[in-house]
Design a protein around this motif. Sequence first.
Motif, mmCIF file in Angstrom:
data_model
loop_
_atom_site.group_PDB
_atom_site.id
_atom_site.type_symbol
_atom_site.label_atom_id
_atom_site.label_comp_id
_atom_site.label_asym_id
_atom_site.label_seq_id
_atom_site.Cartn_x
_atom_site.Cartn_y
_atom_site.Cartn_z
ATOM 1 N N ARG A 55 1.978 -7.718 -1.140
ATOM 2 C CA ARG A 55 2.285 -8.209 0.218
ATOM 3 C C ARG A 55 2.790 -7.117 1.149
ATOM 4 N NH1 ARG A 55 5.553 -13.362 -1.996
ATOM 5 N NH2 ARG A 55 3.755 -14.499 -2.797
ATOM 6 N N CYS A 56 2.919 -5.906 0.641
ATOM 7 C CA CYS A 56 3.355 -4.786 1.475
ATOM 8 C C CYS A 56 2.565 -3.563 1.013
ATOM 9 C CB CYS A 56 4.857 -4.568 1.350
ATOM 10 S SG CYS A 56 5.399 -3.970 -0.268
ATOM 11 N N THR A 57 2.885 -2.430 1.523
ATOM 12 C CA THR A 57 2.181 -1.216 1.086
ATOM 13 C C THR A 57 3.152 -0.158 0.575
ATOM 14 O OG1 THR A 57 2.185 -0.347 3.336
ATOM 15 C CG2 THR A 57 0.234 -1.593 2.653
ATOM 16 N N THR A 58 4.342 -0.559 0.196
ATOM 17 C CA THR A 58 5.339 0.431 -0.225
ATOM 18 C C THR A 58 5.007 1.089 -1.562
ATOM 19 O OG1 THR A 58 6.728 -1.273 -1.220
ATOM 20 C CG2 THR A 58 7.246 -0.641 1.043
ATOM 21 N N PRO A 113 -12.050 -2.845 -9.216
ATOM 22 C CA PRO A 113 -12.340 -2.925 -7.774
ATOM 23 C C PRO A 113 -11.102 -3.356 -6.967
ATOM 24 C CG PRO A 113 -14.063 -4.008 -9.033
ATOM 25 C CD PRO A 113 -12.950 -3.687 -10.000
ATOM 26 N N LEU A 114 -11.154 -3.057 -5.690
ATOM 27 C CA LEU A 114 -10.066 -3.443 -4.790
ATOM 28 C C LEU A 114 -9.805 -4.935 -4.876
ATOM 29 C CD1 LEU A 114 -11.170 -1.451 -1.636
ATOM 30 C CD2 LEU A 114 -9.198 -0.939 -3.066
ATOM 31 N N THR A 115 -8.536 -5.293 -4.821
ATOM 32 C CA THR A 115 -8.155 -6.702 -4.823
ATOM 33 C C THR A 115 -8.191 -7.235 -3.390
ATOM 34 O OG1 THR A 115 -5.817 -6.194 -4.546
ATOM 35 C CG2 THR A 115 -6.646 -6.354 -6.829
ATOM 36 N N GLU A 116 -8.048 -8.536 -3.252
ATOM 37 C CA GLU A 116 -8.048 -9.128 -1.922
ATOM 38 C C GLU A 116 -6.945 -8.550 -1.021
ATOM 39 O OE1 GLU A 116 -8.153 -13.549 -0.074
ATOM 40 O OE2 GLU A 116 -9.305 -13.151 -1.889
ATOM 41 N N GLU A 143 -5.625 -5.603 -1.144
ATOM 42 C CA GLU A 143 -6.019 -4.237 -0.793
ATOM 43 C C GLU A 143 -7.130 -4.241 0.252
ATOM 44 O OE1 GLU A 143 -5.309 -1.407 -4.570
ATOM 45 O OE2 GLU A 143 -6.693 -3.083 -4.948
ATOM 46 N N LEU A 144 -8.078 -5.140 0.125
ATOM 47 C CA LEU A 144 -9.158 -5.242 1.110
ATOM 48 C C LEU A 144 -8.608 -5.607 2.489
ATOM 49 C CD1 LEU A 144 -11.833 -7.062 -1.071
ATOM 50 C CD2 LEU A 144 -11.947 -4.699 -0.215
ATOM 51 N N ARG A 145 -7.631 -6.516 2.527
ATOM 52 C CA ARG A 145 -7.008 -6.894 3.810
ATOM 53 C C ARG A 145 -6.318 -5.699 4.459
ATOM 54 N NH1 ARG A 145 -5.034 -11.380 1.219
ATOM 55 N NH2 ARG A 145 -2.963 -10.474 1.159
ATOM 56 N N TYR A 146 -5.537 -4.955 3.672
ATOM 57 C CA TYR A 146 -4.832 -3.794 4.222
ATOM 58 C C TYR A 146 -5.813 -2.709 4.653
ATOM 59 C CZ TYR A 146 -0.265 -5.647 3.077
ATOM 60 O OH TYR A 146 0.856 -6.420 3.027
ATOM 61 N N CYS A 174 0.651 -1.780 -7.449
ATOM 62 C CA CYS A 174 0.861 -3.094 -8.069
ATOM 63 C C CYS A 174 -0.444 -3.863 -8.261
ATOM 64 C CB CYS A 174 1.838 -3.927 -7.248
ATOM 65 S SG CYS A 174 1.190 -4.526 -5.664
ATOM 66 N N GLN A 175 -1.508 -3.414 -7.617
ATOM 67 C CA GLN A 175 -2.787 -4.121 -7.671
ATOM 68 C C GLN A 175 -3.852 -3.377 -8.477
ATOM 69 O OE1 GLN A 175 -3.380 -7.301 -5.861
ATOM 70 N NE2 GLN A 175 -1.185 -7.088 -6.192
ATOM 71 N N ALA A 176 -3.802 -2.060 -8.460
ATOM 72 C CA ALA A 176 -4.829 -1.245 -9.122
ATOM 73 C C ALA A 176 -4.658 -1.308 -10.633
ATOM 74 C CB ALA A 176 -4.729 0.197 -8.639
ATOM 75 N N ARG A 177 -5.681 -1.802 -11.303
ATOM 76 C CA ARG A 177 -5.664 -1.919 -12.770
ATOM 77 C C ARG A 177 -6.608 -0.905 -13.404
ATOM 78 N NH1 ARG A 177 -2.926 -6.088 -14.688
ATOM 79 N NH2 ARG A 177 -2.401 -7.722 -13.207
ATOM 80 N N ILE A 178 -6.176 -0.370 -14.530
ATOM 81 C CA ILE A 178 -7.009 0.541 -15.295
ATOM 82 C C ILE A 178 -8.098 -0.299 -15.964
ATOM 83 C CG2 ILE A 178 -7.040 2.251 -17.146
ATOM 84 C CD1 ILE A 178 -5.230 2.995 -14.733
#
Length: 93
Positions: free
Chosen positions: A42-45, A59-62, A64-67, A81-85
């Motif tokens: 919910r943020c980009t910190t 792939p980018l999550t929703e 990440e796509l919004r940001y 927090c979104q990027a998975r190996i």
Amino acid sequence: MPLLTIAGLPGPPLNVPVGTTVLAAIHAAGHDWWHACGAKGRCTTCRVRVLSGAELLAPLTEPELRYRAAGRLHETERLACQARIRSEKSGVG
């Protein structure tokens, strides 16, 4: 197990199980990494810049796509927090 190198973090590259987020891997290694929204996307910190190995991330999550669409996440950046190996190959960094 894939190896994750974070520039600026002390110590050797981190062993990361496939499916783990970059943020979880950093925390599991005992490092603190800021994530103001509690790792909810919910943020980009928690953003990280991917210098190499982007193809080894899911792939980018929703969020990440919004940001990215809003111009708040550059092409070379991911939310930790979104990027998975997703790959067994090493070299994500």
